[in-house]
Design an enzyme around this catalytic site. Structure first.
Site, mmCIF file in Angstrom:
data_model
loop_
_atom_site.group_PDB
_atom_site.id
_atom_site.type_symbol
_atom_site.label_atom_id
_atom_site.label_comp_id
_atom_site.label_asym_id
_atom_site.label_seq_id
_atom_site.Cartn_x
_atom_site.Cartn_y
_atom_site.Cartn_z
ATOM 1 N N TRP A 152 7.267 -3.190 11.432
ATOM 2 C CA TRP A 152 6.309 -2.771 10.396
ATOM 3 C C TRP A 152 5.740 -3.944 9.599
ATOM 4 C CZ3 TRP A 152 4.261 1.589 7.811
ATOM 5 C CH2 TRP A 152 3.843 1.359 6.487
ATOM 6 N N ASN B 289 3.182 -4.560 6.008
ATOM 7 C CA ASN B 289 2.199 -4.174 4.994
ATOM 8 C C ASN B 289 1.644 -5.409 4.305
ATOM 9 O OD1 ASN B 289 4.974 -3.282 3.787
ATOM 10 N ND2 ASN B 289 3.765 -3.303 1.947
ATOM 11 N N ASP B 290 1.495 -5.427 3.023
ATOM 12 C CA ASP B 290 0.682 -6.424 2.304
ATOM 13 C C ASP B 290 0.713 -7.866 2.838
ATOM 14 O OD1 ASP B 290 1.134 -4.210 0.759
ATOM 15 O OD2 ASP B 290 1.880 -5.293 -0.980
ATOM 16 N N PHE C 222 9.796 -8.121 -2.042
ATOM 17 C CA PHE C 222 8.474 -7.518 -2.116
ATOM 18 C C PHE C 222 7.389 -8.595 -2.224
ATOM 19 C CE2 PHE C 222 9.114 -2.809 -3.571
ATOM 20 C CZ PHE C 222 9.965 -2.589 -2.507
ATOM 21 N N SER C 223 6.158 -8.139 -2.426
ATOM 22 C CA SER C 223 4.995 -9.026 -2.315
ATOM 23 C C SER C 223 4.999 -10.191 -3.295
ATOM 24 C CB SER C 223 3.715 -8.219 -2.507
ATOM 25 O OG SER C 223 3.489 -7.493 -1.328
ATOM 26 N N ARG D 182 5.805 -6.237 -10.503
ATOM 27 C CA ARG D 182 5.832 -6.814 -9.147
ATOM 28 C C ARG D 182 4.542 -7.520 -8.732
ATOM 29 N NH1 ARG D 182 6.085 -1.287 -8.714
ATOM 30 N NH2 ARG D 182 4.303 -0.218 -7.778
ATOM 31 N N TRP E 231 -1.493 3.335 2.268
ATOM 32 C CA TRP E 231 -0.306 4.204 2.159
ATOM 33 C C TRP E 231 -0.655 5.659 2.414
ATOM 34 C CZ3 TRP E 231 3.973 1.757 2.611
ATOM 35 C CH2 TRP E 231 4.104 0.466 2.112
HETATM 36 C C1 FRU Z 1 1.773 -2.582 -2.178
HETATM 37 C C2 FRU Z 1 3.255 -2.625 -2.418
HETATM 38 C C3 FRU Z 1 3.604 -3.718 -3.404
HETATM 39 C C4 FRU Z 1 5.022 -4.045 -3.074
HETATM 40 C C5 FRU Z 1 5.055 -3.855 -1.585
HETATM 41 C C6 FRU Z 1 6.331 -3.323 -1.030
HETATM 42 O O1 FRU Z 1 1.399 -2.121 -0.934
HETATM 43 O O2 FRU Z 1 3.704 -1.374 -2.863
HETATM 44 O O3 FRU Z 1 3.391 -3.366 -4.744
HETATM 45 O O4 FRU Z 1 5.353 -5.331 -3.471
HETATM 46 O O5 FRU Z 1 3.996 -2.968 -1.253
HETATM 47 O O6 FRU Z 1 6.365 -3.413 0.349
#
Ligand code: FRU
Length: 496
Positions: free
Chosen positions: A36, A38-39, A98-99, A167, A306
């Site tokens: 997977w 994401n960001d 996280f990001s 965050r 999301w």
């Molecule tokens: C945004 C987010 C961030 C977080 C990350 C977690 O897509 O929710 O705020 O750091 O993804 O994976």
């Protein structure tokens, strides 16, 4: 020292990526090495290469304990995977890394700041994520977490700000050498705000002020902020959660927001002037920018959202998540403009040009098809006295499937529609956006790369991104008009 958890992830990804053929991935968009994605995180130029890290769960094609994946590129289009950079292996980030972002220290090392997450049981038994900011220092390949982590925690929050929503630090350095960092936060009004922290050495940080407060205008919590000067203005990008629609500008759910305004450096005051969505398509979120060595502000986003994560190639696919094309940003007349990075032109081959094509009904043109394509269209009314009612282009098309863009000049609305692109889920597959009215004139540039389309409208005034996972044999392109349209088409294949 590399932890056991990180070593395991690195060994796993090396084996697992071999199970994914290059045909199963996009050609020039970065996708998850395995599992997977994401960001985008830590988008930076370091030691002669662009570095892009990303939110990463190598072991599954669904979200899980967050690692940082890592890739490098010289041209932002050909990416080489490096070993995962961070794993959730410390007491302060057990729940995930996280990001966050990256910058270069004066001694030449690279500094990463990310959000460390820990699950904490509340008095009522509920489990909540507590979020703090942490550092790691490295050489572009291996990163050592800082022994004094976390460097920012709940004691560094302004009054009323939540320790559960704190965050996505984005760092940069001011001309006078001061380090700055923006962090997404939730104040007591329950919506979002962007906090500014400063530091002399990039290790010890202190709260400066609230750079911008949502005050419940654009969704609730604001994630993944970014901030930079561009074309005599300042631009704040963020990704709001829980948006409510505002006309066709903002849609429900997770969206993107660009605020353009003025910034007074001496007092750290940002004055908003205009607001807009960053992307008007279906799959786009959490963009982050980098300044290229030649001075371009380049943005890359997670080309998923999301709210639409249940649209995927198949449950068996070994990767999920791709990045958007890197896009060059400009500000003109109070708007954010986006264009694919100019490096993309080097991938072009096989130019096909068709000029002044009359479209009434359905038209198919020789040589115009494909799923890795750069297509420029310029359309105008074919009859000066009677405006056409609708113009559409269908692509990724065969007998069963297509994705389309349609434009109705009467209200100047452009719609992207991937309802017929193979989805078995009842989620959003269409989105409309208001385009500047130019009396039936419209310019579109479409970039297709196997599993996605990105549309740039009127030389970058608006962008729309969407993924589609139909078979690659669905590669037809059709033009349709209700009424009379004239169009010019320039098409290129996009190859290695
Ligand atoms: C945004 C987010 C961030 C977080 C990350 C977690 O897509 O929710 O705020 O750091 O993804 O994976």
């Amino acid at each position: 020292m590399t932890s056991q958890t990180l070593r395991e992830a690195r060994t796993y990804e090396e084996t697992a990526e071999k199970l994914i053929s290059s045909q199963e991935r996009p050609q020039f968009h970065l996708s998850a090495r395995t599992g997977w994605m994401n960001d985008p995180n830590g988008f930076s130029y370091y030691q002669g290469k662009y570095h892009l890290f990303y939110q990463y769960h190598p072991y599954d094609s669904h979200w899980g304990p967050m690692h940082w994946g890592h890739a490098v590129s010289e041209d932002l289009l050909h990416w080489e995977y490096l070993p995962a950079a961070l794993a959730p292996d410390e007491r302060y980030d057990q729940g995930g890394c996280f990001s966050g972002s990256a910058l270069m220290l004066p001694d030449g090392r690279q500094l990463l700041m990310y959000t460390g997450v820990v699950m904490e049981r509340q008095k009522n038994g509920e489990m909540r994520e507590v979020q703090t900011q942490c550092l790691a220092v490295g050489n572009g390949m291996d990163y050592e977490k800082y022994e004094q982590n976390p460097v920012l925690d709940e004691t560094d929050l302004p009054k009323g700000a939540s320790r559960f929503d704190f965050r996505d630090p984005k760092m940069w350095q001011k001309a006078d050498g001061t380090y700055c960092c923006l962090i997404g936060s939730r104040p007591s009004d329950g919506s979002g705000q962007i906090l500014l922290y400063t530091s002399k050495d990039a290790f010890q940080w202190k709260f400066q002020n609230v750079l911008c407060a949502n005050q419940n205008r654009f969704g609730l919590m604001w994630e993944c902020p970014d901030f930079f000067a561009l074309d005599q203005k300042y631009v704040l990008l963020t990704s709001p959660q829980d948006l409510m629609p505002q006309g066709l500008e903002f849609h429900n759910g997770n969206g993107t927001l660009c605020l353009i305004g003025e910034y007074e450096e001496a007092t750290d005051t940002f004055t908003e002037e205009c607001s807009q969505s960053i992307d008007y398509g279906i799959d786009f979120y959490a963009p982050q920018t980098v300044l290229s060595p030649d001075g371009r502000r380049i943005m890359i986003g997670w080309m998923q959202n999301w709210d639409t994560c249940s649209f995927r190639a198949s449950e068996h696919s070994l990767w999920y998540g791709q990045m958007s094309l890197p896009r060059e940003l400009r500000v003109k007349n109070g708007r954010l403009y986006q264009q694919p990075v100019r490096e993309l032109e080097q991938l072009r081959s096989g130019k096909t040009v068709r000029q002044d094509v009359a479209v009434a009904g359905i038209v198919q043109l020789d040589g115009i098809r494909g799923r890795k394509v750069d297509l420029e269209l310029s359309i105008r009314p074919g009859d000066a006295d009677r405006m056409y009612r609708k113009f559409s282009i269908r692509f990724a098309q065969n007998e069963s499937y297509y994705t389309s863009l349609s434009y109705r000049p009467e209200k100047s609305i452009l719609k992207i529609d991937r309802k017929f692109s193979g989805s078995r889920r009842a989620i959003i597959h269409q989105r409309r956006c208001q385009v500047r009215d130019r009396n039936g004139y419209l310019k579109l540039r479409l970039i297709l790369d196997r599993f996605s389309v990105e549309v740039f409208v009127n030389d970058g005034e608006q962008a729309l991104s969407a993924t589609m996972y139909t078979q690659q044999e669905a590669d037809g392109i059709l033009f349709l008009a209700e009424g009379d349209v004239r169009m010019d088409v320039v098409k290129y294949c996009l190859n290695e």
